[in-house]
Design an enzyme around this catalytic site. Structure first.
Site, short mmCIF file in Angstrom:
data_model
loop_
_atom_site.label_atom_id
_atom_site.label_comp_id
_atom_site.label_asym_id
_atom_site.label_seq_id
_atom_site.Cartn_x
_atom_site.Cartn_y
_atom_site.Cartn_z
N GLY A 104 0.79 -1.22 0.00
CA GLY A 104 0.00 0.00 0.00
C GLY A 104 0.82 1.27 0.00
N SER A 105 0.38 2.23 0.78
CA SER A 105 0.85 3.60 0.68
C SER A 105 2.30 3.78 1.09
CB SER A 105 -0.02 4.50 1.55
OG SER A 105 0.48 5.82 1.56
#
Length: 563
Positions: A63-64
């Site tokens: 993810g981020s």
């Protein structure tokens, strides 16, 4: 000790605590609350678990890129895990731990273990980590020292390391070289531009880092754009955002502007006039932007964590590893997708979400999608959703993306995405009520084409009085929409179009406080939204979002192309 049961120190230190283990990667940003250390990702097996003081055992992160900032904040406030143990390559959390130790004197051990050692540790309840060994419920694993890499540095690199260009660049180069060594890079590569993700006020640590670098005289040396920030920079006070949040969020943005970054404030930098060309080496952070740049534009960038993005922009140099190199851009998994007939726009984020699940740790080649003729906006949605469930920095789509021809490695394995998989994922992302009070468009930031499509679908009709419709987009796109009349059409229907913010950084009261449930056409926000907003989040097509906007209701049913 056999070689199959092995461990290597990435960042040194000692720790002891309960093992908090998972076989599923986790994004710290959107997945862990920095104020409590608890997992808030409702889709993750560790949801509700507290990571503070534990030995976090997981394959990698996902993810981020902002996860590094969340980890740094946890380290600075005493809420971090006691140690991080991975069995695959990992950069985002490793970088956060490196910054904590290098700049703030808060060591946090990071280790990489073999798959067999990972499986053995998964059976233990507690562990004790020293510089020499991991001891866990009768199991002892010898820890090898950090790998040393003799980086092939240029004279200019060495001069920056020696302080020729000031203490900020010297600090940046130390961090770049440390990351290059743990990645196994042999040297560094020039980059022609950067994109900063660390300007989101995910935690106070982001501001602490940025202002410290700015005070040291940091100034970027390559053109550098900025991600969406956490407030509407010009209007946050009028919008009623509390000063306790709005002031540091604005100060964070200002710090990066002082360091020479361009205040683009968008998570879709590939929509700007400065978008890179095929083959250019760049240094972008923000997971969706990285995946789009590599996959669709054919540019080259690793998924750089927050903080490393600024360091690279200061030096103009990045570790020459990963997808900067031809051999690491190959697909290691071929995924055959069962393409339904007459798909709509919701298909593309859904299949991206499933592709990330099917290839959480490697670059995939998606086959069977070319007949669907995806647009740039479809690929934008696919890449963003893929980035929520996979750690890979790119993907290939056969017959669509520029490097897909011959992209599959000889040893690539195979997987499938069936219509049953799509139906199950759709249902998982639609576990909520028919009634919604908010329609969320623009995660990542909406393109001009997406703004036009929404205006066309609304057709001048006014939204339901109990439903708020918000689009987040970039200043450049909003200006173009204003010039051609699209913005006026949206506003006539009661749609708010906001700059600077994106859905993954929006907060109350800009996020409507009375909302109980919302709908989005973003696979990315459908995944992160429940944890970030504390609300129920529904997922659907643009047509579903318009139905909700006009009526306040949308039935939780399968789309026609899956029925």
């Amino acid at each position: 000790m056999t070689r199959s049961i092995s461990a290597r120190s990435i960042l040194g230190g000692t720790a002891r605590g309960p093992i908090v283990g998972t076989v599923e990667a986790l994004s710290f940003w959107g997945g862990v609350d920095p104020a409590t250390g608890r997992v808030i990702d409702v889709h993750h097996p560790l949801h509700g678990s507290c990571l503070t003081g534990g030995i976090l055992l997981m394959p990698s992160s996902r993810g981020s890129c902002t996860g590094s900032g969340v980890l740094l904040d946890l380290a600075l406030t005493g809420r971090a895990p006691a140690a991080l143990v991975f069995c695959e390559a990992e950069d985002v959390l490793t970088l956060g731990a490196l910054i904590a130790a290098e700049m703030f004197g808060k060591p946090l051990p990071v280790l990489r273990v073999s798959r067999k050692a990972f499986e053995a540790l998964s059976q233990a309840e507690t562990a004790r980590i020293s510089e020499a060994a991991i001891e866990a419920d009768g199991l002892t694993i010898t820890v090898e020292p950090p790998a040393t890499a003799a980086l092939d540095l240029s004279e200019a690199d060495r001069a920056m390391l020696d302080g020729r260009d000031g203490v900020a660049v010297q600090q940046a180069m130390r961090i770049i070289c440390a990351m290059a060594a743990q990645q196994g890079a042999e040297g560094l590569v020039d980059v022609v531009q950067g994109h900063i993700d660390g300007c989101i006020y995910a935690s106070p640590a982001n501001l602490t880092f940025a202002e410290k670098m700015a005070e040291m005289g940091a100034e970027v040396r390559v053109p550098t754009t900025m991600n969406a920030i956490s407030v509407d920079r010009a209007n946050w006070q009028a919008q009623g955002v509390p000063a306790a949040f709005g002031d540091p969020a604005a100060r964070l943005a200002d710090a990066y502007v002082r360091m020479g970054c361009r205040p683009t404030f968008t998570c879709s930098p590939y929509l700007l006039d400065s978008a890179p060309r095929a083959g250019e080496s760049i240094a972008w952070a923000e997971s969706n932007a990285v995946i789009f740049a590599n996959s669709v534009l054919g540019a080259r960038t690793a998924k750089h964590p927050d903080f490393l993005d600024l360091c690279i922009a200061l030096a103009g140099r990045a570790p020459r590893s990963g997808v900067y190199l031809d051999e690491h851009r190959k697909a290691r998994r071929v995924i055959d997708v069962d393409l339904p007939e007459d798909v709509d726009d919701a298909f593309w984020p859904l299949v991206g979400y499933l592709a990330g699940r099917a290839a959480p740790d490697r670059i995939p080649l998606l086959r069977g999608l070319a007949a669907g003729q995806p647009t740039r906006d479809d690929l934008k949605a696919l890449c963003a959703a893929f980035g929520t469930t996979s750690a890979a920095p790119m993907l290939h789509v056969e017959g669509v993306t520029p490097e897909a021809g011959g992209a599959a490695a000889e040893d690539a394995d195979h997987a499938t995405i069936s219509r049953a998989d799509m139906a199950a994922a759709w249902s998982s992302l639609n576990d909520g009520p028919d009634q919604v009070e908010l329609v969320a468009i623009g995660s990542p930031h909406a393109s001009l084409g997406e703004c036009r499509a929404l205006a066309d679908a609304l057709g001048g009709r006014m939204r339901h009085p109990e439903v708020v419709v918000i689009v987040t987009s970039a200043h450049q796109v909003i200006a173009e929409a204003r010039s051609e009349g699209t913005l006026a059409r949206l506003e006539m229907s009661g749609v708010q179009v906001l700059p600077d913010l994106c859905w993954c950084s929006i907060s109350e009261p800009v996020f409507p406080t009375k909302t109980r449930a919302l709908i989005t056409n973003s696979g990315k926000y459908a995944h992160y939204g429940p944890g970030l907003s504390g609300r129920t989040v529904r997922f659907g097509s643009l047509a579903d979002c318009v139905t909700a906007a006009l009526t306040g209701h949308v039935p939780a049913r399968l789309p026609d192309w899956l029925s």
